[in-house]
Design a protein around this motif. Structure first.
Motif, PDB file in Angstrom:
ATOM      1  N   ILE A   1      38.171  40.677  28.945  1.00 49.82           N
ATOM      2  CA  ILE A   1      38.567  39.755  30.065  1.00 49.82           C
ATOM      3  C   ILE A   1      38.691  40.545  31.309  1.00 49.82           C
ATOM      4  CG2 ILE A   1      40.418  38.189  31.042  1.00 49.82           C
ATOM      5  CD1 ILE A   1      40.733  37.027  28.034  1.00 49.82           C
ATOM      6  N   GLY A   2      39.508  41.687  31.104  1.00 50.17           N
ATOM      7  CA  GLY A   2      39.832  42.625  32.301  1.00 50.17           C
ATOM      8  C   GLY A   2      38.639  43.071  33.066  1.00 50.17           C
ATOM      9  N   VAL A   3      37.703  43.621  32.315  1.00 53.61           N
ATOM     10  CA  VAL A   3      36.589  44.005  32.786  1.00 53.61           C
ATOM     11  C   VAL A   3      35.824  43.114  33.567  1.00 53.61           C
ATOM     12  CG1 VAL A   3      34.310  45.293  32.501  1.00 53.61           C
ATOM     13  CG2 VAL A   3      36.580  45.863  31.323  1.00 53.61           C
ATOM     14  N   GLY A   4      35.762  41.887  33.123  1.00 54.28           N
ATOM     15  CA  GLY A   4      34.784  40.759  33.795  1.00 54.28           C
ATOM     16  C   GLY A   4      35.774  40.369  34.878  1.00 54.28           C
ATOM     17  N   VAL A   6      37.854  42.207  37.136  1.00 53.78           N
ATOM     18  CA  VAL A   6      37.480  43.708  37.952  1.00 53.78           C
ATOM     19  C   VAL A   6      36.125  43.292  38.437  1.00 53.78           C
ATOM     20  CG1 VAL A   6      36.960  45.791  38.084  1.00 53.78           C
ATOM     21  CG2 VAL A   6      39.306  44.794  36.965  1.00 53.78           C
ATOM     22  N   GLY A   7      35.079  43.144  37.659  1.00 55.99           N
ATOM     23  CA  GLY A   7      33.645  42.748  38.047  1.00 55.99           C
ATOM     24  C   GLY A   7      33.363  41.731  38.966  1.00 55.99           C
ATOM     25  N   PHE A   8      34.128  40.665  38.676  1.00 51.39           N
ATOM     26  CA  PHE A   8      33.863  39.409  39.629  1.00 51.39           C
ATOM     27  C   PHE A   8      34.784  39.874  40.871  1.00 51.39           C
ATOM     28  CE2 PHE A   8      32.634  36.610  36.107  1.00 51.39           C
ATOM     29  CZ  PHE A   8      31.618  36.169  36.646  1.00 51.39           C
ATOM     30  N   PHE A  11      32.324  41.910  43.019  1.00 54.21           N
ATOM     31  CA  PHE A  11      31.246  41.132  43.363  1.00 54.21           C
ATOM     32  C   PHE A  11      31.640  40.072  44.634  1.00 54.21           C
ATOM     33  CE2 PHE A  11      29.218  36.746  43.198  1.00 54.21           C
ATOM     34  CZ  PHE A  11      28.137  37.247  43.544  1.00 54.21           C
ATOM     35  N   PHE A  12      32.754  39.575  44.723  1.00 55.50           N
ATOM     36  CA  PHE A  12      33.204  38.632  45.627  1.00 55.50           C
ATOM     37  C   PHE A  12      33.858  39.190  46.891  1.00 55.50           C
ATOM     38  CE2 PHE A  12      34.126  35.510  42.296  1.00 55.50           C
ATOM     39  CZ  PHE A  12      33.258  34.143  42.968  1.00 55.50           C
ATOM     40  N   VAL A  13      34.331  40.665  46.585  1.00 57.04           N
ATOM     41  CA  VAL A  13      34.485  41.461  47.842  1.00 57.04           C
ATOM     42  C   VAL A  13      33.167  41.865  48.414  1.00 57.04           C
ATOM     43  CG1 VAL A  13      35.538  43.561  48.528  1.00 57.04           C
ATOM     44  CG2 VAL A  13      36.795  42.315  47.158  1.00 57.04           C
ATOM     45  N   LEU A  14      32.435  42.229  47.658  1.00 55.24           N
ATOM     46  CA  LEU A  14      31.086  42.669  48.312  1.00 55.24           C
ATOM     47  C   LEU A  14      30.390  41.427  48.952  1.00 55.24           C
ATOM     48  CD1 LEU A  14      29.817  45.177  45.951  1.00 55.24           C
ATOM     49  CD2 LEU A  14      30.633  45.733  47.987  1.00 55.24           C
ATOM     50  N   PHE A  15      30.418  40.189  48.339  1.00 57.80           N
ATOM     51  CA  PHE A  15      29.664  39.147  48.705  1.00 57.80           C
ATOM     52  C   PHE A  15      30.577  38.691  50.139  1.00 57.80           C
ATOM     53  CE2 PHE A  15      28.389  34.561  48.248  1.00 57.80           C
ATOM     54  CZ  PHE A  15      27.032  34.714  48.630  1.00 57.80           C
ATOM     55  N   PHE A  33      40.637  41.644  41.368  1.00 55.57           N
ATOM     56  CA  PHE A  33      40.603  42.823  41.230  1.00 55.57           C
ATOM     57  C   PHE A  33      41.866  43.244  40.711  1.00 55.57           C
ATOM     58  CE2 PHE A  33      41.063  47.110  42.407  1.00 55.57           C
ATOM     59  CZ  PHE A  33      40.287  47.893  41.751  1.00 55.57           C
ATOM     60  N   LEU A  34      42.965  42.862  41.363  1.00 53.72           N
ATOM     61  CA  LEU A  34      44.211  43.102  41.034  1.00 53.72           C
ATOM     62  C   LEU A  34      44.516  42.626  39.482  1.00 53.72           C
ATOM     63  CD1 LEU A  34      46.073  43.296  44.218  1.00 53.72           C
ATOM     64  CD2 LEU A  34      45.412  45.276  42.732  1.00 53.72           C
ATOM     65  N   SER A  35      44.222  41.602  39.234  1.00 54.26           N
ATOM     66  CA  SER A  35      44.400  40.833  38.045  1.00 54.26           C
ATOM     67  C   SER A  35      43.800  41.363  36.739  1.00 54.26           C
ATOM     68  CB  SER A  35      44.319  39.198  37.983  1.00 54.26           C
ATOM     69  OG  SER A  35      43.258  38.906  38.237  1.00 54.26           O
ATOM     70  N   GLY A  36      42.491  41.746  37.067  1.00 55.35           N
ATOM     71  CA  GLY A  36      41.597  42.292  36.277  1.00 55.35           C
ATOM     72  C   GLY A  36      42.296  43.871  35.710  1.00 55.35           C
ATOM     73  N   LEU A  37      42.676  44.518  36.723  1.00 52.80           N
ATOM     74  CA  LEU A  37      43.290  45.885  36.437  1.00 52.80           C
ATOM     75  C   LEU A  37      44.601  45.901  35.717  1.00 52.80           C
ATOM     76  CD1 LEU A  37      42.616  48.701  37.509  1.00 52.80           C
ATOM     77  CD2 LEU A  37      44.422  48.399  39.243  1.00 52.80           C
TER      78      LEU A  37
END
Length: 90
Positions: A1-4, A6-8, A11-15, A33-37
């Motif tokens: 869940i965490g890696v997903g 962070v990945g999203f 993605f949202f920051v780049l988008f 990103f922070l919640s995934g971390l």
């Protein structure tokens, strides 16, 4: 869940940057990103990582940039976040 998360988040920051610094996408990406971390390394380790004495400058710039993005100043916030990110993770 965490890696997903962070990945999203990345993605949202780049988008959001691709769409001319859309503040909603950037804010959503930062939160993901922070919640995934937190999910990856745990709350206590995340807290101790961000609030170590030598990394306090990077943390203040990174979290200050997140707050500035949430206040709808995306370009300034992303500049502060980028500097904080580089200072934190070097």
């Amino acid at each position: 869940i965490g890696v997903g998360l962070v990945g999203f988040g990345i993605f949202f920051v780049l988008f959001g940057m691709l769409l001319y610094f859309d503040s909603v996408l950037l804010a959503f990406g930062n939160i993901l990103f922070l919640s995934g971390l937190v999910f990856i390394i745990g709350f206590r380790r995340t807290f101790t990582f961000f609030f170590q004495r030598p990394k306090l400058k990077g943390t203040s710039f990174f979290l200050g940039g997140v707050i500035i993005v949430l206040m709808r100043w995306p370009i300034l916030g992303m500049l502060l976040e980028a500097y904080g990110f580089i200072t934190l993770f070097r």
